[in-house]
Every structure is written in C-alpha cells, then in structure tokens.
Enzyme design. Structure first.
Site, mmCIF file in Angstrom:
data_model
loop_
_atom_site.group_PDB
_atom_site.id
_atom_site.type_symbol
_atom_site.label_atom_id
_atom_site.label_comp_id
_atom_site.label_asym_id
_atom_site.label_seq_id
_atom_site.Cartn_x
_atom_site.Cartn_y
_atom_site.Cartn_z
ATOM 1 N N LYS A 277 0.837 -1.202 0.000
ATOM 2 C CA LYS A 277 0.000 0.000 0.000
ATOM 3 C C LYS A 277 0.871 1.250 0.000
ATOM 4 C CE LYS A 277 -3.998 -2.054 2.333
ATOM 5 N NZ LYS A 277 -4.953 -1.911 1.208
ATOM 6 N N ARG A 351 -10.106 -11.835 0.760
ATOM 7 C CA ARG A 351 -10.876 -12.888 0.095
ATOM 8 C C ARG A 351 -10.189 -14.251 0.243
ATOM 9 N NH1 ARG A 351 -10.483 -9.620 -5.427
ATOM 10 N NH2 ARG A 351 -10.458 -8.012 -3.829
HETATM 11 N N1 BES Z 1 -8.209 -4.044 3.528
HETATM 12 C C1 BES Z 1 -8.305 -3.637 2.174
HETATM 13 C C2 BES Z 1 -9.610 -2.897 1.855
HETATM 14 C C3 BES Z 1 -9.848 -1.600 2.565
HETATM 15 C C4 BES Z 1 -9.626 -0.416 1.900
HETATM 16 C C5 BES Z 1 -10.350 -1.564 3.843
HETATM 17 C C6 BES Z 1 -9.875 0.788 2.528
HETATM 18 C C7 BES Z 1 -10.593 -0.374 4.474
HETATM 19 C C8 BES Z 1 -10.369 0.802 3.820
HETATM 20 C C9 BES Z 1 -8.212 -4.840 1.247
HETATM 21 O O1 BES Z 1 -7.479 -5.905 1.704
HETATM 22 C C10 BES Z 1 -7.580 -4.343 -0.015
HETATM 23 O O2 BES Z 1 -6.451 -3.940 0.044
HETATM 24 N N2 BES Z 1 -8.321 -4.380 -1.117
HETATM 25 C C11 BES Z 1 -7.843 -3.947 -2.358
HETATM 26 C C12 BES Z 1 -8.174 -5.017 -3.361
HETATM 27 C C13 BES Z 1 -7.540 -4.805 -4.687
HETATM 28 C C14 BES Z 1 -6.039 -4.947 -4.551
HETATM 29 C C15 BES Z 1 -8.053 -5.834 -5.651
HETATM 30 C C16 BES Z 1 -8.549 -2.649 -2.708
HETATM 31 O O3 BES Z 1 -9.750 -2.549 -2.457
HETATM 32 O O4 BES Z 1 -7.908 -1.735 -3.188
HETATM 33 ZN ZN ZN Z 2 -5.392 -5.744 1.239
#
Ligand code: BES
Ligand code: ZN
Ligand code: ZN
Length: 500
Positions: A277, A351
């Site tokens: 991230k 997931r």
């Molecule tokens: N934990 C995150 C999702 C999230 C984003 C939670 C903002 C709370 C606030 C999840 O694991 C994630 O990183 N999802 C990605 C998926 C993508 C890489 C396909 C996302 O939503 O950007």
């Molecule tokens: Zn994630």
C-alpha cells in the site's frame, strides 16, 4: 445498565439528572400532569414558548431548584410521536449519551412519557433509547498518558416507566446489551495492530467463549496446516505472528442442524504485502479486522440473549506482511477446498483468508453463511462511507437480512454478481481462480471470490470497508471504529430463531 426502576413516582427519583423525552403535545402523555405538579407549572410555559423544544434531537438543560435529589432536567426533543421513526429515537438518545459524556452526571434517570397504556410501544421506545444512550456515550481514549478527557462510563440508569414496568425494563436491558456489544467491537477496531495481534484476537475470543459457554476452538498454525488452509497460510507467510482460526459454536437445539455461520475477516494489519500500500493508504489498516469485530460483537449479543438458533462464528486472523518468506504475485496456492488460486495482488488478501474460513464453516455444517469483511476500497467508490455493500445468492435469505438491517438502521445496499463477473474470477492460465480480476467494479470481484467457496449454500457477503471506521464523530459515537453490523447480524439471528 439499570440500577432501579420507578413507576414514575417523581418524588422518589434517586438520580441527580433526569432525562425527559419531550414530544409535541406532551400534555397528551399519561403522566404529564403529575410531572408538572411535581416540578412546577412554569415548565409548561417553557414548552409553550419553545424554550423547551420538542424539535427532534434538540436538547435543553434546565436546572431544578429546591428538590432533594434531582438537580437538573435534560429535555430531549423527540418531535411528533406520530411521525417518529425508530432511528429518530435512537439518534435523539445517541445525542443524549454524548451530552452525558460531556456533562458527566453522577446519576441519571430516564423518563420517556407514555402516550397510551400500550406497554409494547413503550418497550420498543425503551429498547431504542437504551441502544442510543449506550452507543452515544462511548468514548475511546487509547493510550494517552496525559489524557485531558477523563474516562467516563455511563452510570447505571434509573428507568422511570409509566406502564408494565417489567416489559419495558427488559427491552431497555436488551437495548443496552446491543450497545455494549457494539462498543466492544469499536474497541477491537480501534486497538492498534501491535497490541491486537491474531494471538490476542484469539485470546479475546477464548474469553468471550468462556463467558458465554460457547464451544470454542482457537486453532494455531500447526492445526491450520493440518487442515490444509493454504490460502490463510499464504497470507500469513510473511509474518512473525502465527495465524489463528477462531471458532465459536453456540448450540441452541439438541441437534446441530439449521446452522447459520458468521464468518469474519480478521486481518490485524494489512500492509498490502508485496503489492504494498502507499504511505497514506496504509494508515488505518489496523482496522482490517472490522469483520471479525462485527462477528464477535454479534456473538456477545447471542451469548447474552440466547436465541433459539444454532450459530457458528468462524474468523480467519493474521496480519498481511512482507518479508523474505512472504507470498508474492504470480504465486499459485491451494486453498482448503482444493481449489487453486493464482495470486495477482497480495493486497487482495481478505478474500483469501475468507475462502478457507468459509470452507471450514461448510465443513462444520453451515446451512447459511454471512461473511463480513473490510474487503475492498471498491465498495467506498461505489457506495461511500455510510453504506455497507452486499452480495447474495439467495433472495429469501437476503430479504430476512434486509428486514433486520431496516430494524437496526444500518444501511445496506446490494450490488449484482453476474455470470460474467464469475467468469472473470475464474479466468487464469495456471489456476482455478485468480484473486484480482481488475479494478473495475472490484467490490463485486472481492465478494464474488468468496462466493466461489460458498457454492450453493444460501449466502450474504457484507463489505464494510467504508462503514467500519469513520473519520468524524456521528450521532452514535466518536470517530473511529463504528461496530457496524454487530446489531444487524444479531438481529438476523434473532429473527431466524423466531421463524422456527
Ligand atoms: N483491507 C483492504 C480494503 C480496505 C480499503 C479496507 C480501505 C478499508 C479501507 C483490502 O485488503 C484491499 O487492500 N483491497 C484492495 C483489493 C484490490 C487490490 C483488488 C482494494 O480494495 O484496493
Ligand atoms: Zn489488502
Ligand atoms: Zn485487507
């Protein structure tokens, strides 16, 4: 939450602050005359002049002279009783909770004047008021060594009831049980990742299980390996913390049948892994166990109220870290179900852990599955920060769920999951599935991926990435963890119990 009850004998009130719900035409309430004759006819003038407002959510504090115990009355406007929604009452009392938090009275009595001799209506109101009060007065101080806001807990409440004290009191207690569980979930979400590790989350669940006599299993890495949970293990691979699979069973009937599974994402910190991230996107990822918190909060309510429905809670917990051992894009892993997964994005880890948790829940006899997860940023793009996104494969189950969400006021909106979406989840040159088909409509891909492991079991997916944490204070509490879905999940279980 209740110390004592009092069938509105104003001269016997024990508390220094009296909260009074004031609606339009308070003179139509059953004990209004008695109230005025005890506290003074001048109050009637103030109501007429609008100095004491019946406008919804208006709070007016009035000092009381010459009484032994009651020092002030806090009038909260609840508007026109005929137009009042349940959420209005909850919100009004959420604000009262906040007001009590700032004025910190030592003792509080609550009186919501009754319009009829219908105790069911009063009981409903009592439930909503308690829920609002309990959530509204929540505060989280964290770890400040020099906090300027002393801890304040809502004192036990003296409840004044006009009719059928017992029913009204028991509903008030249910409301506070609901609020307490929401607040517990909020604390879990707010607790930083260095404190709330998967091990600690397991310990928390173990204690919850002991308190409510759930059949509890907290599986460690070795047991998770034995079960072949390759997806949970892949996410955990870069971590120095062991993963946990948390299982709580609440058995209501003699036979373990007709079971609803509540499955939670328990990522205690999500760095994104090698698909790391950004430095701003990573902040707040301690809350990536909001799904687990929702499930544990719901289990607390279930443990308290003991509905006639078998429930299994399954939480997959780990952090998502990088190291020489961490899993990587292009890796192919094998889930507990046997399905293979091509990793395209290590940040789509929720997931993966849910896939194994769902498979485990099915193996334990789940007939219905609800999974809850802070799964995708996509749900925020689609619905904002105030709506939980849902997917389902079962209309009837979803209808019951939506009735529950309507009752609790927690807004949920369903998105579609089409054959075309499924095709994209199943598209891979090297494996059965891929974990990141694209960034277009990706809330659906996240949930749809979990659906691949659910197969035909009636299922609801809840993406709380937008709703689990708030950036600003709201009627029901401060910024931070919201405890979203705790109440709706518990209400769903209660409803399903009633259907039987
Ligand atoms: N934990 C995150 C999702 C999230 C984003 C939670 C903002 C709370 C606030 C999840 O694991 C994630 O990183 N999802 C990605 C998926 C993508 C890489 C396909 C996302 O939503 O950007
Ligand atoms: Zn994630
Ligand atoms: Zn995540």
């Amino acid at each position: 939450m209740i110390i004592s009850t009092n069938a509105v004998l104003f001269d016997e009130i024990q508390s220094e602050t009296l909260v009074v719900g004031v609606s339009k035409h308070p003179e139509n309430t059953t004990k209004w005359e008695a109230f005025l004759s005890y506290f003074g006819e001048h109050i009637l003038e103030w109501v007429k002049s609008g100095d004491i407002s019946s406008d919804l959510k208006k709070i007016v504090k009035v000092p009381v002279a010459n009484k032994e115990t009651v020092k002030r009355i806090l009038f909260v406007g609840i508007g026109d009783r005929k137009q009042l929604t349940q959420e209005n009452i909850r919100e009004a009392f959420g604000l009262v909770g906040k007001e009590l938090l700032s004025s910190k009275p030592e003792s509080v009595a609550v009186w919501i004047p009754s319009f009829t001799s219908d105790s069911t209506a009063d009981a409903d109101v009592a439930y909503l008021a308690a829920e609002g009060l309990g959530m509204g007065s929540f505060t989280y101080e964290g770890y400040k060594t020099t906090s300027n806001v002393p801890d304040y807990y809502l004192p036990a409440i003296e409840l004044l009831t006009d009719v059928d004290t017992e029913e009204v009191v028991s509903y008030f207690e249910v409301g506070s049980i609901y609020a307490d569980a929401v607040n517990e979930a909020r604390i879990l979400v707010n607790t930083p990742g260095n404190v709330l590790t998967s091990t600690q989350l397991g310990e928390y669940a173990r204690e919850l299980g002991e308190t409510y006599e759930f059949e509890t299993e907290i599986l460690g890495k070795k047991e998770i390996e034995e079960l072949g949970m390759g997806a949970l293990l892949a996410v955990n691979q870069g971590s120095v913390e062991e993963p946990r699979l948390i299982v709580l069973k609440y058995q209501a009937t003699e036979a373990w049948e007709d079971v609803i599974a509540l499955v939670g994402k328990g990522i205690t910190f999500d760095t994104g892994g090698y698909s790391i991230k950004t430095k701003t996107g990573i902040v707040g990822m301690k809350g990536d166990m909001g799904g687990a918190a929702a499930v544990l909060g719901a289990m607390q309510i279930i443990g308290e109220l003991r509905p006639n429905k078998n429930v299994i809670a399954v939480i997959a917990s780990t952090d998502n870290m990088i190291s020489g051992n961490a899993f990587k894009p292009d890796d192919v892993i094998t889930s507990m179900s046997g399905k293979t997964i091509e990793i395209l994005n290590t940040d789509a880890e929720g997931r993966l852990v849910l896939a194994d948790a769902v498979t485990y829940a099915k193996q334990q006899g789940a007939n219905y599955i609800v999974d809850v997860a802070t799964l995708t940023g996509g749900v925020i793009t689609a619905l904002g920060y105030d709506k939980t996104g849902a997917l389902t494969n079962d209309e009837e189950f979803f209808e019951t769920f939506m009735e529950s969400s309507l009752e609790t006021g927690e807004f949920v909106w369903r998105l579609p999951l089409t054959e075309n979406d499924k095709k994209r989840i199943r598209k891979s040159d090297v494996a059965d599935l891929n974990n990141s088909p694209g960034s277009d409509g990706h809330m659906i891909f996240g949930g749809g991926f979990v659906g691949e492991f659910v197969e035909n079991t009636p299922w609801i997916h809840l993406d709380i990435a937008g709703t689990s944490d708030t950036k600003s204070a709201h009627d029901f509490g401060p910024k931070g963890g919201t405890g979203v879905m705790v109440r709706t999940l518990a209400t769903l279980v209660e409803r399903m119990a009633d259907e039987e």
